[in-house]
Design a protein around this motif. Structure first.
Motif, short mmCIF file in Angstrom:
data_model
loop_
_atom_site.label_atom_id
_atom_site.label_comp_id
_atom_site.label_asym_id
_atom_site.label_seq_id
_atom_site.Cartn_x
_atom_site.Cartn_y
_atom_site.Cartn_z
N TYR A 182 -8.17 -1.14 -1.25
CA TYR A 182 -8.50 -1.32 -2.66
C TYR A 182 -7.51 -2.19 -3.42
CZ TYR A 182 -11.52 2.48 -1.32
OH TYR A 182 -12.46 3.24 -0.67
N LEU A 183 -6.63 -2.88 -2.69
CA LEU A 183 -5.67 -3.77 -3.33
C LEU A 183 -6.41 -5.00 -3.85
CD1 LEU A 183 -2.64 -4.35 -3.90
CD2 LEU A 183 -2.67 -5.68 -1.77
N HIS A 184 -6.19 -5.32 -5.13
CA HIS A 184 -6.82 -6.48 -5.76
C HIS A 184 -5.78 -7.23 -6.59
CE1 HIS A 184 -10.42 -4.22 -4.76
NE2 HIS A 184 -11.14 -5.29 -5.05
N HIS A 185 -6.01 -8.53 -6.75
CA HIS A 185 -5.15 -9.36 -7.57
C HIS A 185 -5.87 -9.66 -8.88
CE1 HIS A 185 -2.40 -9.83 -4.28
NE2 HIS A 185 -3.37 -10.28 -3.50
N ILE A 186 -5.14 -9.51 -9.97
CA ILE A 186 -5.68 -9.71 -11.31
C ILE A 186 -4.94 -10.85 -11.99
CG2 ILE A 186 -6.05 -8.67 -13.59
CD1 ILE A 186 -5.77 -5.91 -12.18
N ASP A 187 -5.68 -11.72 -12.63
CA ASP A 187 -5.11 -12.71 -13.54
C ASP A 187 -5.59 -12.33 -14.93
OD1 ASP A 187 -3.72 -14.42 -11.76
OD2 ASP A 187 -5.63 -15.28 -11.13
N ALA A 188 -4.65 -12.03 -15.81
CA ALA A 188 -4.97 -11.67 -17.19
C ALA A 188 -4.21 -12.65 -18.08
CB ALA A 188 -4.57 -10.24 -17.49
N GLY A 189 -4.95 -13.55 -18.72
CA GLY A 189 -4.27 -14.62 -19.44
C GLY A 189 -3.53 -15.46 -18.41
N HIS A 190 -2.24 -15.66 -18.60
CA HIS A 190 -1.45 -16.39 -17.60
C HIS A 190 -0.49 -15.47 -16.85
CE1 HIS A 190 0.93 -16.62 -21.34
NE2 HIS A 190 1.98 -16.58 -20.55
N PHE A 191 -0.87 -14.20 -16.75
CA PHE A 191 -0.05 -13.22 -16.05
C PHE A 191 -0.77 -12.74 -14.79
CE2 PHE A 191 1.17 -12.93 -20.49
CZ PHE A 191 2.54 -13.08 -20.39
N ALA A 192 -0.02 -12.59 -13.71
CA ALA A 192 -0.56 -12.10 -12.45
C ALA A 192 -0.15 -10.65 -12.25
CB ALA A 192 -0.05 -12.95 -11.29
N MET A 193 -1.11 -9.82 -11.88
CA MET A 193 -0.86 -8.41 -11.63
C MET A 193 -1.63 -8.01 -10.38
SD MET A 193 -1.37 -6.94 -15.52
CE MET A 193 -2.96 -7.70 -15.77
N THR A 194 -1.35 -6.82 -9.90
CA THR A 194 -2.13 -6.26 -8.80
C THR A 194 -2.56 -4.85 -9.20
OG1 THR A 194 -0.13 -5.46 -7.70
CG2 THR A 194 -1.00 -7.59 -6.97
N THR A 195 -3.60 -4.38 -8.54
CA THR A 195 -4.05 -3.01 -8.75
C THR A 195 -4.44 -2.43 -7.40
OG1 THR A 195 -5.51 -1.58 -10.07
CG2 THR A 195 -6.47 -3.61 -9.21
N ASP A 196 -4.36 -1.14 -7.29
CA ASP A 196 -4.66 -0.43 -6.05
C ASP A 196 -5.03 1.00 -6.44
OD1 ASP A 196 -4.91 0.21 -3.36
OD2 ASP A 196 -2.79 -0.10 -2.87
N GLU A 197 -5.44 1.76 -5.50
CA GLU A 197 -5.68 3.18 -5.70
C GLU A 197 -4.60 3.96 -4.96
OE1 GLU A 197 -7.66 4.93 -7.56
OE2 GLU A 197 -9.06 3.41 -8.25
N PRO A 198 -4.34 5.19 -5.39
CA PRO A 198 -3.38 6.02 -4.65
C PRO A 198 -3.86 6.27 -3.23
CG PRO A 198 -4.00 7.04 -6.74
CD PRO A 198 -4.90 5.87 -6.55
N ALA A 199 -2.92 6.59 -2.35
CA ALA A 199 -3.27 6.87 -0.95
C ALA A 199 -4.28 8.02 -0.84
CB ALA A 199 -2.01 7.19 -0.15
N LYS A 200 -4.18 9.02 -1.73
CA LYS A 200 -5.11 10.16 -1.65
C LYS A 200 -6.55 9.75 -1.95
CE LYS A 200 -4.45 11.78 -6.38
NZ LYS A 200 -3.99 12.82 -7.25
N LEU A 201 -6.74 8.56 -2.54
CA LEU A 201 -8.09 8.05 -2.81
C LEU A 201 -8.47 6.90 -1.88
CD1 LEU A 201 -8.15 8.12 -6.72
CD2 LEU A 201 -9.13 9.78 -5.12
N GLY A 202 -7.67 6.70 -0.83
CA GLY A 202 -7.98 5.69 0.16
C GLY A 202 -7.28 4.36 -0.02
N GLY A 203 -6.47 4.23 -1.07
CA GLY A 203 -5.72 2.99 -1.29
C GLY A 203 -4.37 3.04 -0.60
N GLN A 204 -3.56 2.04 -0.90
CA GLN A 204 -2.21 1.97 -0.34
C GLN A 204 -1.17 2.56 -1.30
OE1 GLN A 204 -1.91 0.61 2.84
NE2 GLN A 204 -4.13 0.60 2.66
N GLY A 205 -1.57 2.76 -2.56
CA GLY A 205 -0.61 3.21 -3.56
C GLY A 205 0.45 2.16 -3.85
N SER A 206 0.09 0.88 -3.67
CA SER A 206 1.06 -0.21 -3.78
C SER A 206 1.11 -0.86 -5.16
CB SER A 206 0.76 -1.27 -2.72
OG SER A 206 -0.52 -1.84 -2.95
#
Length: 138
Positions: free
Chosen positions: A16-40
């Motif tokens: 569930y790791l994804h890269h987000i561009d919001a305006g001119h800022f780069a972010m990432t999002t993920d889900e916690p490990a308990k929900l199947g993500g990496q928690g990263s």
């Protein structure tokens, strides 16, 4: 209608790791490990609370500057809970390292109840979804 903000999200090959561009800022999002993500990275509801916290602090700081108030170090703690019916609730607790009376606290509490992000979350935002075409040329 005036443009307020924009964001783009692109998936990766890591759960569930994804890269987000919001305006001119780069972010990432993920889900916690308990929900199947990496928690990263922060999860979507983390960003939801972070946007409210940021708007709370910025709006209150702007107001204090205009009024000549010294808030000193200001902190807002936000917590998102779900009740038995599944409805979400935010508890926002404000702190200042300055000695404020009950009367002095009244105005900041009124102000944060009406920040732009508070209003958008409380009143809701219209959301429309349409199909895009990634194969179309620009």
């Amino acid at each position: 209608m005036p443009h307020v903000a924009s964001a783009t999200i692109v998936s990766t090959d890591r759960n569930y790791l994804h890269h987000i561009d919001a305006g001119h800022f780069a972010m990432t999002t993920d889900e916690p490990a308990k929900l199947g993500g990496q928690g990263s990275a922060p999860a979507p509801f983390d960003y939801h609370l972070a946007s409210l916290a940021a708007c709370t602090a910025i709006t209150l700081r702007m107001y204090a500057e205009r009024k000549g108030w010294n808030l000193g170090e200001f902190r807002a703690e936000l917590r998102l809970d779900r009740d038995e019916d599944g409805k979400l609730h935010v508890q926002r607790t404000l702190h200042s390292d300055q000695p404020l009376t009950d009367e002095q606290w009244q105005r900041p509490l009124e102000i944060v109840a009406n920040t732009p992000v508070t209003k958008a979350m409380r009143e809701g935002v219209g959301i429309a979804s349409v199909r895009g075409d990634m194969t179309a040329s620009s």
